[in-house]
Design a protein around this motif. Structure first.
Motif, PDB file in Angstrom:
ATOM      1  N   VAL A 181       0.859  -1.172   0.000  1.00 47.93           N
ATOM      2  CA  VAL A 181       0.000   0.000   0.000  1.00 47.93           C
ATOM      3  C   VAL A 181       0.902   1.230   0.000  1.00 47.93           C
ATOM      4  O   VAL A 181       2.018   1.199   0.542  1.00 47.93           O
ATOM      5  CB  VAL A 181      -0.948  -0.004   1.225  1.00 47.93           C
ATOM      6  CG1 VAL A 181      -0.167   0.107   2.525  1.00 47.93           C
ATOM      7  CG2 VAL A 181      -1.971   1.117   1.133  1.00 47.93           C
ATOM      8  N   THR A 182       0.472   2.305  -0.611  1.00 46.90           N
ATOM      9  CA  THR A 182       1.288   3.514  -0.663  1.00 46.90           C
ATOM     10  C   THR A 182       1.017   4.399   0.549  1.00 46.90           C
ATOM     11  O   THR A 182       0.002   4.251   1.239  1.00 46.90           O
ATOM     12  CB  THR A 182       0.982   4.317  -1.942  1.00 46.90           C
ATOM     13  OG1 THR A 182      -0.369   4.795  -1.871  1.00 46.90           O
ATOM     14  CG2 THR A 182       1.168   3.443  -3.176  1.00 46.90           C
ATOM     15  N   ASP A 183       1.936   5.329   0.793  1.00 52.12           N
ATOM     16  CA  ASP A 183       1.733   6.267   1.900  1.00 52.12           C
ATOM     17  C   ASP A 183       0.513   7.148   1.650  1.00 52.12           C
ATOM     18  O   ASP A 183      -0.206   7.507   2.583  1.00 52.12           O
ATOM     19  CB  ASP A 183       2.984   7.106   2.144  1.00 52.12           C
ATOM     20  CG  ASP A 183       3.482   7.813   0.894  1.00 52.12           C
ATOM     21  OD1 ASP A 183       3.012   7.486  -0.209  1.00 52.12           O
ATOM     22  OD2 ASP A 183       4.365   8.691   1.023  1.00 52.12           O
ATOM     23  N   GLU A 184       0.261   7.472   0.373  1.00 51.90           N
ATOM     24  CA  GLU A 184      -0.924   8.280   0.063  1.00 51.90           C
ATOM     25  C   GLU A 184      -2.211   7.537   0.439  1.00 51.90           C
ATOM     26  O   GLU A 184      -3.169   8.139   0.946  1.00 51.90           O
ATOM     27  CB  GLU A 184      -0.960   8.631  -1.435  1.00 51.90           C
ATOM     28  CG  GLU A 184       0.106   9.622  -1.879  1.00 51.90           C
ATOM     29  CD  GLU A 184       1.417   8.932  -2.254  1.00 51.90           C
ATOM     30  OE1 GLU A 184       1.492   7.686  -2.087  1.00 51.90           O
ATOM     31  OE2 GLU A 184       2.343   9.632  -2.699  1.00 51.90           O
ATOM     32  N   GLU A 185      -2.244   6.234   0.211  1.00 46.56           N
ATOM     33  CA  GLU A 185      -3.430   5.442   0.550  1.00 46.56           C
ATOM     34  C   GLU A 185      -3.615   5.349   2.060  1.00 46.56           C
ATOM     35  O   GLU A 185      -4.753   5.385   2.558  1.00 46.56           O
ATOM     36  CB  GLU A 185      -3.309   4.045  -0.066  1.00 46.56           C
ATOM     37  CG  GLU A 185      -3.425   4.044  -1.586  1.00 46.56           C
ATOM     38  CD  GLU A 185      -3.096   2.695  -2.209  1.00 46.56           C
ATOM     39  OE1 GLU A 185      -3.813   2.277  -3.135  1.00 46.56           O
ATOM     40  OE2 GLU A 185      -2.129   2.056  -1.740  1.00 46.56           O
ATOM     41  N   ILE A 186      -2.511   5.244   2.801  1.00 53.73           N
ATOM     42  CA  ILE A 186      -2.589   5.220   4.265  1.00 53.73           C
ATOM     43  C   ILE A 186      -3.145   6.543   4.779  1.00 53.73           C
ATOM     44  O   ILE A 186      -4.026   6.583   5.653  1.00 53.73           O
ATOM     45  CB  ILE A 186      -1.203   4.946   4.878  1.00 53.73           C
ATOM     46  CG1 ILE A 186      -0.761   3.505   4.592  1.00 53.73           C
ATOM     47  CG2 ILE A 186      -1.218   5.206   6.389  1.00 53.73           C
ATOM     48  CD1 ILE A 186      -1.515   2.445   5.336  1.00 53.73           C
ATOM     49  N   ILE A 187      -2.643   7.635   4.241  1.00 53.75           N
ATOM     50  CA  ILE A 187      -3.108   8.961   4.663  1.00 53.75           C
ATOM     51  C   ILE A 187      -4.588   9.144   4.327  1.00 53.75           C
ATOM     52  O   ILE A 187      -5.367   9.663   5.133  1.00 53.75           O
ATOM     53  CB  ILE A 187      -2.243  10.057   4.019  1.00 53.75           C
ATOM     54  CG1 ILE A 187      -0.829  10.011   4.605  1.00 53.75           C
ATOM     55  CG2 ILE A 187      -2.867  11.436   4.230  1.00 53.75           C
ATOM     56  CD1 ILE A 187       0.164  10.935   3.914  1.00 53.75           C
ATOM     57  N   LYS A 188      -4.979   8.704   3.131  1.00 51.99           N
ATOM     58  CA  LYS A 188      -6.396   8.814   2.741  1.00 51.99           C
ATOM     59  C   LYS A 188      -7.274   8.001   3.679  1.00 51.99           C
ATOM     60  O   LYS A 188      -8.385   8.440   4.063  1.00 51.99           O
ATOM     61  CB  LYS A 188      -6.573   8.307   1.296  1.00 51.99           C
ATOM     62  CG  LYS A 188      -8.030   8.298   0.800  1.00 51.99           C
ATOM     63  CD  LYS A 188      -8.622   9.699   0.794  1.00 51.99           C
ATOM     64  CE  LYS A 188      -9.998   9.748   0.161  1.00 51.99           C
ATOM     65  NZ  LYS A 188     -10.996   8.936   0.883  1.00 51.99           N
ATOM     66  N   PHE A 189      -6.813   6.828   4.093  1.00 56.65           N
ATOM     67  CA  PHE A 189      -7.571   6.003   5.029  1.00 56.65           C
ATOM     68  C   PHE A 189      -7.789   6.758   6.343  1.00 56.65           C
ATOM     69  O   PHE A 189      -8.890   6.734   6.915  1.00 56.65           O
ATOM     70  CB  PHE A 189      -6.812   4.697   5.280  1.00 56.65           C
ATOM     71  CG  PHE A 189      -7.498   3.758   6.223  1.00 56.65           C
ATOM     72  CD1 PHE A 189      -8.500   2.900   5.773  1.00 56.65           C
ATOM     73  CD2 PHE A 189      -7.152   3.704   7.577  1.00 56.65           C
ATOM     74  CE1 PHE A 189      -9.138   2.026   6.647  1.00 56.65           C
ATOM     75  CE2 PHE A 189      -7.787   2.845   8.452  1.00 56.65           C
ATOM     76  CZ  PHE A 189      -8.786   1.996   7.985  1.00 56.65           C
ATOM     77  N   CYS A 190      -6.766   7.451   6.820  1.00 53.86           N
ATOM     78  CA  CYS A 190      -6.881   8.211   8.064  1.00 53.86           C
ATOM     79  C   CYS A 190      -7.829   9.400   7.908  1.00 53.86           C
ATOM     80  O   CYS A 190      -8.565   9.755   8.838  1.00 53.86           O
ATOM     81  CB  CYS A 190      -5.501   8.701   8.509  1.00 53.86           C
ATOM     82  SG  CYS A 190      -4.395   7.388   9.061  1.00 53.86           S
ATOM     83  N   GLU A 191      -7.823  10.009   6.747  1.00 51.60           N
ATOM     84  CA  GLU A 191      -8.686  11.176   6.511  1.00 51.60           C
ATOM     85  C   GLU A 191     -10.169  10.818   6.626  1.00 51.60           C
ATOM     86  O   GLU A 191     -10.988  11.678   6.951  1.00 51.60           O
ATOM     87  CB  GLU A 191      -8.400  11.755   5.129  1.00 51.60           C
ATOM     88  CG  GLU A 191      -7.058  12.463   5.039  1.00 51.60           C
ATOM     89  CD  GLU A 191      -6.724  12.908   3.638  1.00 51.60           C
ATOM     90  OE1 GLU A 191      -5.814  13.755   3.481  1.00 51.60           O
ATOM     91  OE2 GLU A 191      -7.369  12.413   2.688  1.00 51.60           O
ATOM     92  N   ASP A 192     -10.493   9.560   6.381  1.00 50.87           N
ATOM     93  CA  ASP A 192     -11.897   9.149   6.473  1.00 50.87           C
ATOM     94  C   ASP A 192     -12.377   9.053   7.917  1.00 50.87           C
ATOM     95  O   ASP A 192     -13.590   9.013   8.161  1.00 50.87           O
ATOM     96  CB  ASP A 192     -12.075   7.783   5.793  1.00 50.87           C
ATOM     97  CG  ASP A 192     -11.896   7.868   4.282  1.00 50.87           C
ATOM     98  OD1 ASP A 192     -12.039   8.974   3.732  1.00 50.87           O
ATOM     99  OD2 ASP A 192     -11.583   6.826   3.670  1.00 50.87           O
TER     100      ASP A 192
END
Length: 571
Positions: A508-519
């Motif tokens: 998984v990319t760091d962008e996907e991890i960050i997006k997951f947290c934003e939710d």
């Protein structure tokens, strides 16, 4: 004992008839009398009744006295897993008037040497698998511990070796031989003259990099043993499975608790999910405790057609809980899961509450994301637990929002840190034990742990709990382990930085991890950087966040320094 006349009311005295120093040693004496023929301990094909176990502890204490190596108050160290000898040492050592220090078997030789030097142990009981480690540690100490005696514990205590060896810096004696030396009918147990005398020394896990030796008294151990009965909802004759290490806060004082109730101790040669499940079905285990990772081990060992447990099994863990789907899986099988909070200074867990499935978990904003960290109310032997302003010492409002330091005081507390008066005074300043943990308090009395004071992220006047961010990240289906630390920021002060270890075969990319947290998190709580890789754990299985903080901030300094050295572009 001299009689003490009480002057407040005529005719009252304090004398041997109405005052006996409290000590958990009395629980073994009672168990040997009341539960004489009941099974006290099972280890593979070995079992002892309470009468037999009592006799072995008496022989151990007698032999220690005969050796002439220790005197009252001297330290006896152990480096051993949860084998019968380790259990017997919890009684035999203090019965001889000595102080027990059970040391972590996962220490490296240098760290072990430091602790042995601080303890000045006269005797070290060593399980055979760790003799090389101990000899390395003693070699580091060189001349200082040449007089130290090693007692070697062999597998299942039934393998005899030559009784004495003079190789290396220390003499080596066999455990079984030592027990046979102690068969003296006239030996008298050395009960403490003062219940505040030390019974054991337990080193803190050192999650901040500075382990300390917390000294327990006979009195505190006795009272915490009573508290265990309520804390773990134990009735008469429980069957306790040893999945919590006895070198952690003396196994949360449970060696003494099981004796108090005339229960049965089940020791395992290997602690894994299958062995735990097999032991539960075979021995009708009622209780076990430990780190949350044992829940994951059990869940992974559950078969497709796994039969339900024969009865409800009470399990208490302390630390960050695994994902909710694991807890649900275990609950359906028949486990009652409790989540505890405590520390070495409080003799282990001191507040706890049952875990309940919450289908709306993570359905709201971060203030409701507290399944992992809401810790409940304090136990019967802790006089007061509060969240206070560390400067004014005033209680924070019970509004579920105001952050303060979690503090407590009561009868089940350490006496202080071994040979460290300044740290003891700091810990007990103001008449409360200062945990250095930050939390909030609810109107119903429950306390929610927000974070360690040294771990929080402070950004634009807000205090961010790294635990709450971690609670979101661990829910990601590809994340195995996570830690969040503060990264310095010239504009915001600090921002959250997430260190993530992915499950095997996942990407998984760091962008996907960050997006997951934003939710799930408010904007200011979302990590601004994600770093993938292994996480540093200490010998107690805790993530060493101070290493990660240094890593990310030193890297940032190097980066800024490098940028600063670049020539300024011409206009």
């Amino acid at each position: 004992m001299e009689w003490v006349v009480e002057e407040k009311m005529e005719g009252l005295v304090v004398c041997p008839a109405n005052h006996v120093p409290l000590t958990p040693l009395s629980f073994l004496e009672r168990a040997a009398f009341v539960y004489r023929e009941n099974i006290a301990l099972i280890y593979g094909n070995i079992s002892y009744s309470w009468e037999e176990l009592h006799g072995r502890c008496i022989n151990l204490a007698s032999s220690l006295s005969q050796l002439g190596v220790i005197s009252s108050g001297d330290v006896v160290a152990t480096v051993a897993p949860n084998v019968p000898a380790q259990y017997e040492l919890h009684f035999g050592v203090p019965m001889a008037g000595a102080v027990l220090s059970a040391l972590n078997t996962m220490l490296d030789a240098t760290t072990l040497a430091q602790k042995l030097q601080q303890l000045e142990a006269k005797i070290i009981f060593v399980y055979s698998d760790f003799i090389g480690l101990v000899l390395q540690a003693l070699a580091i100490l060189q001349e200082k511990d040449k007089s130290c005696l090693i007692v070697l514990i062999h597998e299942r205590n039934n393998v005899k070796k030559p009784p004495v060896s003079s190789s290396g810096p220390s003499k080596i004696l066999d455990y079984q031989t030592l027990l046979e030396m102690g068969q003296q009918p006239n030996f008298k147990i050395m009960y403490p003259k003062n219940e505040f005398d030390p019974i054991s020394i337990n080193f803190t896990s050192g999650s901040t990099g500075k382990p300390k030796g917390a000294v327990y008294s006979h009195r505190a151990a006795y009272l915490n043993t009573i508290a265990d009965i309520f804390r773990f909802e134990m009735g008469k004759s429980p069957v306790f499975l040893w999945t919590v290490d006895m070198f952690r806060c003396n196994g949360w004082c449970l060696p003494w608790t099981v004796a108090a109730l005339g229960g049965t101790n089940i020791c395992l040669s290997e602690i894994n999910g299958k062995e735990i499940l097999d032991a539960i079905y075979l021995h009708n285990v009622t209780h076990f405790c430990g780190a949350p990772m044992i829940l994951t081990k059990i869940a992974n060992a559950i078969g497709i057609n796994q039969p339900l447990l024969p009865h409800k099994v009470n399990v208490t863990v302390a630390g960050i809980l695994p994902p909710q789907e694991i807890l649900i899986k275990l609950e359906k099988l028949g486990f009652t899961i409790n989540h505890a909070y405590g520390m070495s200074e409080a003799l282990g867990p001191m507040i706890s509450m049952p875990w309940k499935c919450q289908d709306e978990y993570l359905s709201k904003l971060n203030e409701d994301v507290d399944v992992k960290i809401r810790e409940g109310v304090h136990n019967i032997m802790m006089e007061e637990v509060d969240v206070k302003d560390p400067e004014s010492m005033e209680s924070v409002p019970a509004d579920g929002k105001t952050i303060g330091e979690i503090m407590f005081r009561g009868n089940a507390m350490m006496m202080g840190y071994l040979k460290d008066s300044s740290r003891t005074e700091e810990a007990f300043e103001g008449g409360w034990y200062r945990t250095k943990d930050l939390g909030i308090k609810y109107a119903n009395g429950n306390i929610k742990l927000k974070d360690r004071a040294v771990d929080v992220v402070k950004t634009e006047g807000k205090t961010i709990s790294t635990l709450e961010i971690e609670g979101v990240l661990i829910r990601h289906p590809m994340v195995l382990e996570v830690a969040v630390v503060a990264r310095c920021d010239d504009v915001l002060g600090e921002t959250p930085c997430a260190f993530v270890k992915l499950k095997k075969g996942c990407f998984v990319t760091d962008e996907e991890i960050i997006k997951f947290c934003e939710d799930w998190l408010q904007d200011y709580m979302v990590p601004k950087a994600v770093i993938f890789g292994d996480l540093p754990f200490n010998s107690s299985g805790k993530i060493q966040k101070f290493i990660l903080r240094d890593k990310v901030n030193n890297a940032l300094k190097l980066c800024l320094h490098s940028v600063g050295e670049l020539p300024t572009p011409s206009s």
